[in-house]
Design a protein around this motif. Structure first.
Motif, PDB file in Angstrom:
ATOM      1  N   ARG A 193       0.816  -1.219   0.000  1.00  0.00           N
ATOM      2  CA  ARG A 193       0.000   0.000   0.000  1.00  0.00           C
ATOM      3  C   ARG A 193       0.848   1.268   0.000  1.00  0.00           C
ATOM      4  O   ARG A 193       0.323   2.369   0.015  1.00  0.00           O
ATOM      5  CB  ARG A 193      -0.926   0.009   1.214  1.00  0.00           C
ATOM      6  N   ARG A 194       2.180   1.093  -0.011  1.00  0.00           N
ATOM      7  CA  ARG A 194       3.122   2.220  -0.001  1.00  0.00           C
ATOM      8  C   ARG A 194       2.983   3.065   1.254  1.00  0.00           C
ATOM      9  O   ARG A 194       3.300   4.261   1.251  1.00  0.00           O
ATOM     10  CB  ARG A 194       2.930   3.106  -1.240  1.00  0.00           C
ATOM     11  N   GLU A 195       2.487   2.459   2.337  1.00  0.00           N
ATOM     12  CA  GLU A 195       2.417   3.173   3.607  1.00  0.00           C
ATOM     13  C   GLU A 195       3.814   3.343   4.198  1.00  0.00           C
ATOM     14  O   GLU A 195       4.044   4.227   5.027  1.00  0.00           O
ATOM     15  CB  GLU A 195       1.508   2.425   4.576  1.00  0.00           C
ATOM     16  N   ILE A 196       4.742   2.473   3.778  1.00  0.00           N
ATOM     17  CA  ILE A 196       6.156   2.635   4.118  1.00  0.00           C
ATOM     18  C   ILE A 196       6.847   2.982   2.805  1.00  0.00           C
ATOM     19  O   ILE A 196       6.967   2.129   1.919  1.00  0.00           O
ATOM     20  CB  ILE A 196       6.763   1.356   4.721  1.00  0.00           C
ATOM     21  N   PRO A 197       7.315   4.209   2.619  1.00  0.00           N
ATOM     22  CA  PRO A 197       7.846   4.633   1.324  1.00  0.00           C
ATOM     23  C   PRO A 197       9.129   3.904   0.929  1.00  0.00           C
ATOM     24  O   PRO A 197       9.877   3.397   1.783  1.00  0.00           O
ATOM     25  CB  PRO A 197       8.121   6.132   1.536  1.00  0.00           C
ATOM     26  N   VAL A 198       9.375   3.864  -0.377  1.00  0.00           N
ATOM     27  CA  VAL A 198      10.622   3.324  -0.907  1.00  0.00           C
ATOM     28  C   VAL A 198      11.794   4.109  -0.314  1.00  0.00           C
ATOM     29  O   VAL A 198      11.741   5.339  -0.209  1.00  0.00           O
ATOM     30  CB  VAL A 198      10.643   3.419  -2.447  1.00  0.00           C
ATOM     31  N   GLY A 199      12.839   3.405   0.099  1.00  0.00           N
ATOM     32  CA  GLY A 199      14.018   4.030   0.690  1.00  0.00           C
ATOM     33  C   GLY A 199      13.977   4.107   2.203  1.00  0.00           C
ATOM     34  O   GLY A 199      14.985   4.456   2.835  1.00  0.00           O
ATOM     35  N   SER A 200      12.828   3.781   2.794  1.00  0.00           N
ATOM     36  CA  SER A 200      12.722   3.814   4.256  1.00  0.00           C
ATOM     37  C   SER A 200      13.590   2.729   4.879  1.00  0.00           C
ATOM     38  O   SER A 200      13.678   1.612   4.366  1.00  0.00           O
ATOM     39  CB  SER A 200      11.274   3.599   4.698  1.00  0.00           C
ATOM     40  N   VAL A 201      14.228   3.076   5.983  1.00  0.00           N
ATOM     41  CA  VAL A 201      14.995   2.102   6.760  1.00  0.00           C
ATOM     42  C   VAL A 201      14.048   1.418   7.738  1.00  0.00           C
ATOM     43  O   VAL A 201      13.309   2.086   8.478  1.00  0.00           O
ATOM     44  CB  VAL A 201      16.146   2.781   7.534  1.00  0.00           C
ATOM     45  N   LEU A 202      14.032   0.097   7.722  1.00  0.00           N
ATOM     46  CA  LEU A 202      13.162  -0.668   8.615  1.00  0.00           C
ATOM     47  C   LEU A 202      13.931  -1.050   9.863  1.00  0.00           C
ATOM     48  O   LEU A 202      14.923  -1.785   9.794  1.00  0.00           O
ATOM     49  CB  LEU A 202      12.645  -1.914   7.889  1.00  0.00           C
ATOM     50  N   GLN A 203      13.478  -0.551  10.996  1.00  0.00           N
ATOM     51  CA  GLN A 203      14.146  -0.817  12.267  1.00  0.00           C
ATOM     52  C   GLN A 203      13.365  -1.880  13.042  1.00  0.00           C
ATOM     53  O   GLN A 203      12.189  -1.692  13.350  1.00  0.00           O
ATOM     54  CB  GLN A 203      14.261   0.463  13.089  1.00  0.00           C
ATOM     55  N   GLU A 204      14.031  -2.952  13.321  1.00  0.00           N
ATOM     56  CA  GLU A 204      13.403  -4.104  13.956  1.00  0.00           C
ATOM     57  C   GLU A 204      12.715  -3.735  15.270  1.00  0.00           C
ATOM     58  O   GLU A 204      11.567  -4.121  15.511  1.00  0.00           O
ATOM     59  CB  GLU A 204      14.473  -5.164  14.198  1.00  0.00           C
ATOM     60  N   ARG A 205      13.408  -2.987  16.102  1.00  0.00           N
ATOM     61  CA  ARG A 205      12.849  -2.629  17.410  1.00  0.00           C
ATOM     62  C   ARG A 205      11.590  -1.778  17.267  1.00  0.00           C
ATOM     63  O   ARG A 205      10.577  -2.040  17.921  1.00  0.00           O
ATOM     64  CB  ARG A 205      13.895  -1.877  18.244  1.00  0.00           C
ATOM     65  N   ARG A 206      11.642  -0.779  16.392  1.00  0.00           N
ATOM     66  CA  ARG A 206      10.489   0.114  16.216  1.00  0.00           C
ATOM     67  C   ARG A 206       9.286  -0.652  15.670  1.00  0.00           C
ATOM     68  O   ARG A 206       8.150  -0.457  16.122  1.00  0.00           O
ATOM     69  CB  ARG A 206      10.850   1.256  15.283  1.00  0.00           C
ATOM     70  N   LEU A 207       9.521  -1.535  14.690  1.00  0.00           N
ATOM     71  CA  LEU A 207       8.427  -2.313  14.127  1.00  0.00           C
ATOM     72  C   LEU A 207       7.809  -3.238  15.167  1.00  0.00           C
ATOM     73  O   LEU A 207       6.595  -3.422  15.217  1.00  0.00           O
ATOM     74  CB  LEU A 207       8.925  -3.121  12.924  1.00  0.00           C
ATOM     75  N   ALA A 208       8.662  -3.825  16.015  1.00  0.00           N
ATOM     76  CA  ALA A 208       8.160  -4.698  17.074  1.00  0.00           C
ATOM     77  C   ALA A 208       7.259  -3.917  18.026  1.00  0.00           C
ATOM     78  O   ALA A 208       6.211  -4.413  18.465  1.00  0.00           O
ATOM     79  CB  ALA A 208       9.322  -5.327  17.830  1.00  0.00           C
ATOM     80  N   GLU A 209       7.655  -2.684  18.323  1.00  0.00           N
ATOM     81  CA  GLU A 209       6.833  -1.849  19.205  1.00  0.00           C
ATOM     82  C   GLU A 209       5.506  -1.493  18.538  1.00  0.00           C
ATOM     83  O   GLU A 209       4.450  -1.515  19.175  1.00  0.00           O
ATOM     84  CB  GLU A 209       7.601  -0.573  19.565  1.00  0.00           C
ATOM     85  N   GLU A 210       5.548  -1.172  17.232  1.00  0.00           N
ATOM     86  CA  GLU A 210       4.319  -0.812  16.521  1.00  0.00           C
ATOM     87  C   GLU A 210       3.349  -1.984  16.446  1.00  0.00           C
ATOM     88  O   GLU A 210       2.130  -1.808  16.532  1.00  0.00           O
ATOM     89  CB  GLU A 210       4.665  -0.334  15.112  1.00  0.00           C
ATOM     90  N   LEU A 211       3.907  -3.204  16.270  1.00  0.00           N
ATOM     91  CA  LEU A 211       3.067  -4.393  16.156  1.00  0.00           C
ATOM     92  C   LEU A 211       2.751  -5.015  17.513  1.00  0.00           C
ATOM     93  O   LEU A 211       1.965  -5.960  17.601  1.00  0.00           O
ATOM     94  CB  LEU A 211       3.754  -5.431  15.258  1.00  0.00           C
ATOM     95  N   ASP A 212       3.411  -4.507  18.553  1.00  0.00           N
ATOM     96  CA  ASP A 212       3.210  -4.987  19.921  1.00  0.00           C
ATOM     97  C   ASP A 212       3.550  -6.472  20.060  1.00  0.00           C
ATOM     98  O   ASP A 212       2.793  -7.253  20.643  1.00  0.00           O
ATOM     99  CB  ASP A 212       1.766  -4.731  20.373  1.00  0.00           C
ATOM    100  N   ILE A 213       4.690  -6.849  19.487  1.00  0.00           N
ATOM    101  CA  ILE A 213       5.197  -8.218  19.617  1.00  0.00           C
ATOM    102  C   ILE A 213       6.702  -8.157  19.865  1.00  0.00           C
ATOM    103  O   ILE A 213       7.304  -7.078  19.807  1.00  0.00           O
ATOM    104  CB  ILE A 213       4.911  -9.059  18.351  1.00  0.00           C
ATOM    105  N   SER A 214       7.299  -9.310  20.128  1.00  0.00           N
ATOM    106  CA  SER A 214       8.731  -9.343  20.360  1.00  0.00           C
ATOM    107  C   SER A 214       9.493  -9.169  19.049  1.00  0.00           C
ATOM    108  O   SER A 214       8.907  -9.228  17.948  1.00  0.00           O
ATOM    109  CB  SER A 214       9.134 -10.668  21.015  1.00  0.00           C
ATOM    110  N   ARG A 215      10.798  -8.990  19.142  1.00  0.00           N
ATOM    111  CA  ARG A 215      11.602  -8.732  17.951  1.00  0.00           C
ATOM    112  C   ARG A 215      11.829  -9.996  17.117  1.00  0.00           C
ATOM    113  O   ARG A 215      12.067  -9.894  15.907  1.00  0.00           O
ATOM    114  CB  ARG A 215      12.946  -8.125  18.364  1.00  0.00           C
ATOM    115  N   THR A 216      11.755 -11.183  17.730  1.00  0.00           N
ATOM    116  CA  THR A 216      12.053 -12.413  16.988  1.00  0.00           C
ATOM    117  C   THR A 216      11.116 -12.624  15.797  1.00  0.00           C
ATOM    118  O   THR A 216      11.588 -12.852  14.671  1.00  0.00           O
ATOM    119  CB  THR A 216      12.018 -13.633  17.921  1.00  0.00           C
TER     120      THR A 216
END
Length: 222
Positions: free
Chosen positions: A31-54
């Motif tokens: 859906r292009r909600e994360i634009p091309v060129g964005s850096v994906l940070q594992e910790r931040r994504l885990a917090e957004e999804l409310d799950i662990s980093r694994t």
């Protein structure tokens, strides 16, 4: 014994969370909600999804293997551009694989599966306002039915993985393909009911060729 059971439960839960994380991130990328060129940070994504980093790490590894993200120096994961050439090449490979799959599946698909796929397609076509999610679900049922009944697990997985890579060109982006695309689906189903391998193969080839040409036309206008 109980410890083994708990370990097994944890493993199943991690796999389930990994699938959830993958589905959520893939949807955002498509859906292009994360634009091309964005850096994906594992910790931040885990917090957004409310799950662990694994499970997030597992999801990112899968997205990397499928070409949606790439690893830069310093092990940064960056959202990649899905190029026009890659799209066209992907559709060409889909055309080849799905033509083979429908030849293999022709005598194997139960009438009940054909009935269910046709009913789903007609239900979407009868909607007063077509819905993108329902459209994708009907499309997925049709192509998934053929891939599954090819009785070749590797071929089936390749087809389904490649379909995801072109999901971005869905009903919202290509409404002009809605009715024509589903009528092409119905023509293939009719050929499958007759067990006419050649007609089914030619129908699938024509269907994916029409999708490819529509995408090319769309990209030329961007």
């Amino acid at each position: 014994m109980n410890g083994d059971a708990e370990q097994s439960d944890d493993g199943g839960r991690d796999r389930s969370l990994g699938r959830m994380a993958y589905d959520a991130l893939l949807d955002r990328l498509i859906r292009r909600e994360i634009p091309v060129g964005s850096v994906l940070q594992e910790r931040r994504l885990a917090e957004e999804l409310d799950i662990s980093r694994t499970p997030v790490r597992d999801a990112l590894n899968r997205l990397e293997s499928e070409g949606f993200v790439t690893r830069k120096p310093g092990r940064m994961l960056v959202v990649t551009e899905f190029s026009t050439r890659t799209l066209i090449e992907t559709l060409y490979v889909r055309q080849v694989l799905e033509a083979d799959a429908v030849m293999l599946a022709t005598d194997r698909i139960p009438q009940a599966a054909l009935d269910a796929s046709e009913a789903a397609i007609r239900a979407v076509m009868d909607m007063p306002v077509p819905d993108a999610e329902a459209d994708w679900a009907a499309d997925s049922r049709f192509h998934g039915m053929i891939a599954e009944h090819s009785d070749n697990a590797v071929l089936s997985k390749m087809i389904l993985d490649l379909r995801i890579k072109t999901h971005m060109f869905n009903l919202d982006r290509m409404p002009e393909r809605f009715e024509a695309g589903h009528r092409e689906h119905l023509a293939v189903i009719a050929a499958l009911r007759r067990r006419d391998r050649e007609a089914a193969r030619d129908g699938i080839r024509a269907h994916i060729e029409n999708v490819k040409q529509s995408i090319i036309d769309k990209l030329r206008r961007i």
